[in-house]
Enzyme design. Structure first.
Site, PDB file in Angstrom:
ATOM      1  CE  LYS A  33      -2.181  -1.131   3.796  1.00 37.05           C
ATOM      2  NZ  LYS A  33      -1.562  -2.450   4.005  1.00 37.05           N
ATOM      3  CB  THR A  34       3.531   2.362   2.289  1.00 37.05           C
ATOM      4  OG1 THR A  34       2.663   2.183   3.420  1.00 37.05           O
ATOM      5  CG2 THR A  34       4.360   3.610   2.483  1.00 37.05           C
ATOM      6  CG  ASP A 219       0.339   4.944   4.208  1.00 36.79           C
ATOM      7  OD1 ASP A 219      -0.478   4.008   4.134  1.00 36.79           O
ATOM      8  OD2 ASP A 219       1.580   4.757   4.236  1.00 36.79           O
ATOM      9  CD  GLU A 220      -0.371   2.893   8.502  1.00 40.46           C
ATOM     10  OE1 GLU A 220      -1.348   2.233   8.891  1.00 40.46           O
ATOM     11  OE2 GLU A 220       0.769   2.428   8.402  1.00 40.46           O
ATOM     12  CD  GLN A 250      -1.598  -3.320   9.122  1.00 38.99           C
ATOM     13  OE1 GLN A 250      -0.582  -2.847   9.613  1.00 38.99           O
ATOM     14  NE2 GLN A 250      -1.691  -3.557   7.832  1.00 38.99           N
ATOM     15  NE  ARG A 598       3.828  -4.438  11.105  1.00 37.15           N
ATOM     16  CZ  ARG A 598       3.323  -3.973   9.959  1.00 37.15           C
ATOM     17  NH1 ARG A 598       3.952  -3.043   9.282  1.00 37.15           N
ATOM     18  NH2 ARG A 598       2.194  -4.442   9.468  1.00 37.15           N
TER      19      ARG A 598
HETATM   20  P1  ATP Z   1       1.600  -2.174   5.989  1.00 35.96           P
HETATM   21  O1  ATP Z   1       0.176  -2.608   5.960  1.00 35.96           O
HETATM   22  O2  ATP Z   1       2.388  -2.923   6.992  1.00 35.96           O
HETATM   23  O3  ATP Z   1       1.738  -0.690   6.055  1.00 35.96           O
HETATM   24  P2  ATP Z   1       2.001  -1.988   3.141  1.00 35.96           P
HETATM   25  O4  ATP Z   1       0.800  -2.572   2.518  1.00 35.96           O
HETATM   26  O5  ATP Z   1       2.103  -0.526   3.189  1.00 35.96           O
HETATM   27  O6  ATP Z   1       2.222  -2.646   4.567  1.00 35.96           O
HETATM   28  P3  ATP Z   1       4.592  -1.862   1.930  1.00 35.96           P
HETATM   29  O7  ATP Z   1       5.323  -1.465   3.145  1.00 35.96           O
HETATM   30  O8  ATP Z   1       4.323  -0.848   0.897  1.00 35.96           O
HETATM   31  O9  ATP Z   1       3.243  -2.595   2.363  1.00 35.96           O
HETATM   32  O10 ATP Z   1       5.305  -3.086   1.258  1.00 35.96           O
HETATM   33  C1  ATP Z   1       5.774  -4.199   1.990  1.00 35.96           C
HETATM   34  C2  ATP Z   1       7.086  -4.706   1.431  1.00 35.96           C
HETATM   35  O11 ATP Z   1       6.884  -5.341   0.192  1.00 35.96           O
HETATM   36  C3  ATP Z   1       8.059  -3.584   1.177  1.00 35.96           C
HETATM   37  O12 ATP Z   1       9.357  -4.035   1.470  1.00 35.96           O
HETATM   38  C4  ATP Z   1       7.910  -3.341  -0.317  1.00 35.96           C
HETATM   39  O13 ATP Z   1       9.076  -2.773  -0.887  1.00 35.96           O
HETATM   40  C5  ATP Z   1       7.662  -4.743  -0.846  1.00 35.96           C
HETATM   41  N1  ATP Z   1       6.879  -4.766  -2.087  1.00 35.96           N
HETATM   42  C6  ATP Z   1       5.633  -4.287  -2.270  1.00 35.96           C
HETATM   43  N2  ATP Z   1       5.212  -4.499  -3.533  1.00 35.96           N
HETATM   44  C7  ATP Z   1       6.201  -5.134  -4.167  1.00 35.96           C
HETATM   45  C8  ATP Z   1       6.388  -5.628  -5.522  1.00 35.96           C
HETATM   46  N3  ATP Z   1       5.449  -5.521  -6.441  1.00 35.96           N
HETATM   47  N4  ATP Z   1       7.561  -6.231  -5.798  1.00 35.96           N
HETATM   48  C9  ATP Z   1       8.525  -6.346  -4.866  1.00 35.96           C
HETATM   49  N5  ATP Z   1       8.419  -5.920  -3.612  1.00 35.96           N
HETATM   50  C10 ATP Z   1       7.271  -5.306  -3.244  1.00 35.96           C
HETATM   51 MG    MG Z   2       2.198   0.828   4.847  1.00 31.62          MG
END
Ligand code: ATP
Ligand code: MG
Length: 710
Positions: A33-34, A219-220, A250, A598
């Site tokens: 997402k981020t 975000d969040e 979350q 995490r």
């Molecule tokens: P959270 O809910 O914990 O905030 P999130 O959904 O924001 O998580 P991110 O932090 O953006 O998730 O991504 C999680 C990990 O996966 C990061 O290390 C990111 O770089 C990696 N990642 C996300 N998408 C891809 C992709 N398409 N290919 C490779 N790595 C990815």
């Molecule tokens: Mg995130």
């Protein structure tokens, strides 16, 4: 372009390229997402030729904002006038330009808690209300939770009831706001509320920002509160290019006024919203992710999501039962050392996550003992916390009534009606009589009232000095906390923050019990010397190479190769408080989901059979959240096939890593990490005494002191 749209899966790419109209990305942990937000900003600028100044991105913390900026800069090479910030910083920026339109001066000040308290005291005086009945912090909390819900002083009684007390609080609230305004000041909650007020009262300002921020991203979003919700939605009304991302699983700040309905109702707010679900997790191993999925599935109130990963199955989650919290800390630190060596990891790969800040003490002490650099995120280090410094100041005075620094720290803590003028007069007397503030009390030329307070304090200290040799250290601490009313004052506040402080004090008592159990010399002096030793070791310098310690709440959005979830016991996590309230219990479970997710590669869960709580050993069973993970994902530490010998003991590590235990002789020069260069003036076995030009004479333990011969 490649780097912006490459490395994204189809759904993620779709989210990045959906730039127009309302967009909701509701997806589980680690699904990118981020990352999508970051790439979306870069895409808008590079591909859609949107000016960076037309984009607003909101993150949950300043740290997350910094990280997002860096990532965008990595993708584009520049960021221009892009706004990536928290709600508060964005609103402060807006208010600085235009707050005069709602009657404040543009150079308004932001009141911190101390200022706020002083103001509430003024209000109480003016309204003839006693602080005893309306404790300052209690009133402030009431006002703050009203503001979280955007309830005005006038509306207060309609929302919180019109009993006598509520009526009085609404009166205080009203006066408090009036006084803030007179001071040209805003408190923290006001920052967002006043921005909304500005938007409402000054359509041209709102129009300006609506035009400016053609693209808004948050975000969040699951952890936004009502004012934050109104802020973004007002801004987005014109172009409706609002993209919010989050995960209802979350949502963990309900206790602070966050409302998960903000994200769940997005489609009601914007019936034309596009909804994208991301289902692939890129962060964690299959084992970790599936365990997390099982745990969160026990929550009834949630939108079901399926989250899968292509990552390896990975190792099982390691469970370890320890006898008590000290052993738990030793175990974790031993594992860190061992993994670092065996798997060639660096210290920053490790995170220790706990439920409450007070739990950091045991880990900090264990880390300091073996000189592993660490960082406590989102809180001060245990021995730097206010309440801990206060109680230590009391203890120091008992041992040394000449300690003016400690005296000044606590002479009016808790409040004894001793103000700055009294202290000044006391200082003058001390100077004149060439003695300490404590011993100057009798001769101080101060008002009778202040004199009485001072004398009462002196009596109390003298009584304790007299008693301290027949009391244990923990008894002394307990006596101080009770007799001074320190804890009582905190209890009256009934706030989350005050509870945290009380927990820290109890944890400090635990430190005393541990000391009483393990130390040969059980004197207060020895206890204080031990504390000085651990708390003076400053390992924070080596940032970037540190083990990270933080609460589960602070860990949201972050990721680490190796995570230790510690204190996994009923009553700790989930907390006692949540046992009887299913909403709270579900929030605890979401917190557990946040914790598990995490972790990228390795996850440990530890629990102690016995934990010192309030100085009594309490037995508890392991957390129900552990039982919610199917056995096939778990392994007990002692069942691991690796022979135990392979795990190096902490002590052998210490020996190798401590500063070389050089032989010191009288007159040698040594360099201390914090105090600089000094001269050895005494050598006694493992202990040397060194004179430092700036800080004076210090006794140092060669095993621990960060010194080297020069
Ligand atoms: P959270 O809910 O914990 O905030 P999130 O959904 O924001 O998580 P991110 O932090 O953006 O998730 O991504 C999680 C990990 O996966 C990061 O290390 C990111 O770089 C990696 N990642 C996300 N998408 C891809 C992709 N398409 N290919 C490779 N790595 C990815
Ligand atoms: Mg995130």
């Amino acid at each position: 372009m490649n780097n912006i749209l490459g490395n994204l899966n189809d759904k993620q790419r779709e989210a990045v390229m959906t730039t127009e109209g309302p967009l909701l990305i509701l997806a589980g942990a680690g699904s990118g997402k981020t990352r999508v937000l970051t790439h979306r900003i870069a895409y808008l600028i590079k591909e859609k030729k949107v000016s960076p100044s037309n984009i607003l991105a909101i993150t949950f913390t300043n740290k997350a904002a910094e990280e997002m900026k860096t990532r965008v800069e990595d993708l584009l090479g520049y960021i221009g006038d892009l706004w990536v910030s928290t709600f508060h910083s964005a609103c402060v920026r807006i208010l600085r330009r235009d707050i005069d339109k709602i009657g404040y001066d543009r150079n308004f000040v932001i009141f911190d808690t101390t200022d706020q308290k002083a103001l509430i005291q003024e209000c109480l005086k003016e309204l003839n209300l006693s602080e005893k009945q309306y404790p300052v912090k209690t009133v402030l909390n009431a006002i703050s939770s009203a503001k979280d819900k955007m309830v005005t002083p006038e509306e207060y009684i309609y929302v919180f009831g019109n009993e006598y007390r509520s009526k009085k609080i609404s009166e205080i609230y009203k006066l408090y706001q009036k006084k803030l305004k007179k001071n040209n000041a805003l408190d923290f909650d006001d920052i967002i509320i006043k921005t909304i007020e500005l938007f409402k009262e000054s359509p041209e300002v709102l129009d300006f920002y609506q035009r400016k921020f053609k693209y808004i991203m948050v975000d969040e979003y699951q952890d936004t509160n009502t004012p934050q919700y109104h802020f973004v939605n007002m801004l987005a009304q014109k172009y409706r290019n609002l993209c919010v991302v989050g995960d209802d699983d979350q949502s963990i700040y309900g206790w602070r006024g966050a409302d998960v309905k903000n994200i769940l109702n997005f489609e009601k707010d914007y019936p034309d919203a596009k909804v994208i679900k991301l289902e692939q997790n890129y962060r964690s191993t299959k084992t970790i992710l599936e365990a997390a999925n099982y745990v969160i599935d026990n929550n009834i109130r949630r939108k079901k999501k399926t989250l899968w990963t292509n990552n390896e199955q990975g190792e099982k989650i390691i469970l370890c039962e320890l006898d008590n919290e000290r052993e738990e800390a030793e175990f974790v630190i031993q594992e860190i050392i061992s993994l670092k060596e065996r798997e060639n990891r660096s210290f920053r790969d490790f995170a220790i996550l706990y439920r409450t800040n007070a739990q950091s003490r045991a880990f900090e002490e264990a880390l300091m003992r073996v000189r592993i650099p660490y960082k406590v995120v989102g809180a001060l280090r245990f021995y730097d916390r206010k309440e801990i410094k206060d109680i230590i100041a009391y203890l120091r005075i008992l041992v040394n009534p000449y300690d003016d620094i400690s005296f000044k720290r606590i002479i009016n803590v808790p409040k004894r009606g001793i103000g700055a003028a009294t202290i000044e007069a006391l200082e003058a007397t001390a100077l004149e009589k060439d003695t300490s503030l404590f011993f100057a009390i009798d001769d101080a030329k101060v008002s009778q009232r202040a004199k009485n307070s001072l004398l009462e304090f002196k009596e109390f200290i003298l009584e304790l000095i007299d008693k301290k040799d027949t009391m244990t250290v923990s008894e002394v601490i307990n006596y101080i906390l009770e007799e001074t009313g320190y804890v009582e004052e905190l209890e009256k506040e009934e706030s989350e923050q005050a509870e945290g402080r009380i927990e820290n004090l109890k944890e400090f008592l635990n430190a005393a019990y541990e000391f009483e159990e393990s130390s040969e010399d059980k004197s207060l002096e020895a206890f204080l010397a031990g504390i000085t030793l651990v708390s003076d070791i400053d390992l924070a310098g080596e940032i970037g190479e540190s083990v990270v310690l933080m609460t589960l709440h602070s860990a949201k959005g972050l990721e680490f190769p190796v995570v230790f979830m510690v204190g996994m016991e009923e009553g700790v996590f989930p907390s006692f408080k949540s046992f009887t309230d299913e909403y709270e219990l579900e929030e605890e479970r979401r917190l557990c989901y946040v914790g598990i997710t995490r972790s990228k590669e390795k996850l440990y869960m530890t629990y102690a059979r016995r934990r010192n709580l309030y100085g009594k050993s309490q037995y508890s069973s392991y957390s129900r959240f552990i039982s919610e993970i199917p056995e096939r994902f778990l392994v007990r530490y002692h069942e691991l096939s690796k022979p135990r010998e392979e795990y190096r003991s902490v002590s052998s590590y210490v020996e190798r890593k401590t500063y070389e235990k050089a032989q010191y002789n009288l007159g040698d020069k040594v360099e201390h990490k914090i105090w600089g260069i000094g001269t050895v003036v005494k050598v006694e076995g493992e202990e040397i005494t060194v004179a430092f030009p700036n800080v004076g004479i210090k006794k140092l333990d060669l095993k621990f002191a960060p010194i080297k011969a020069i």
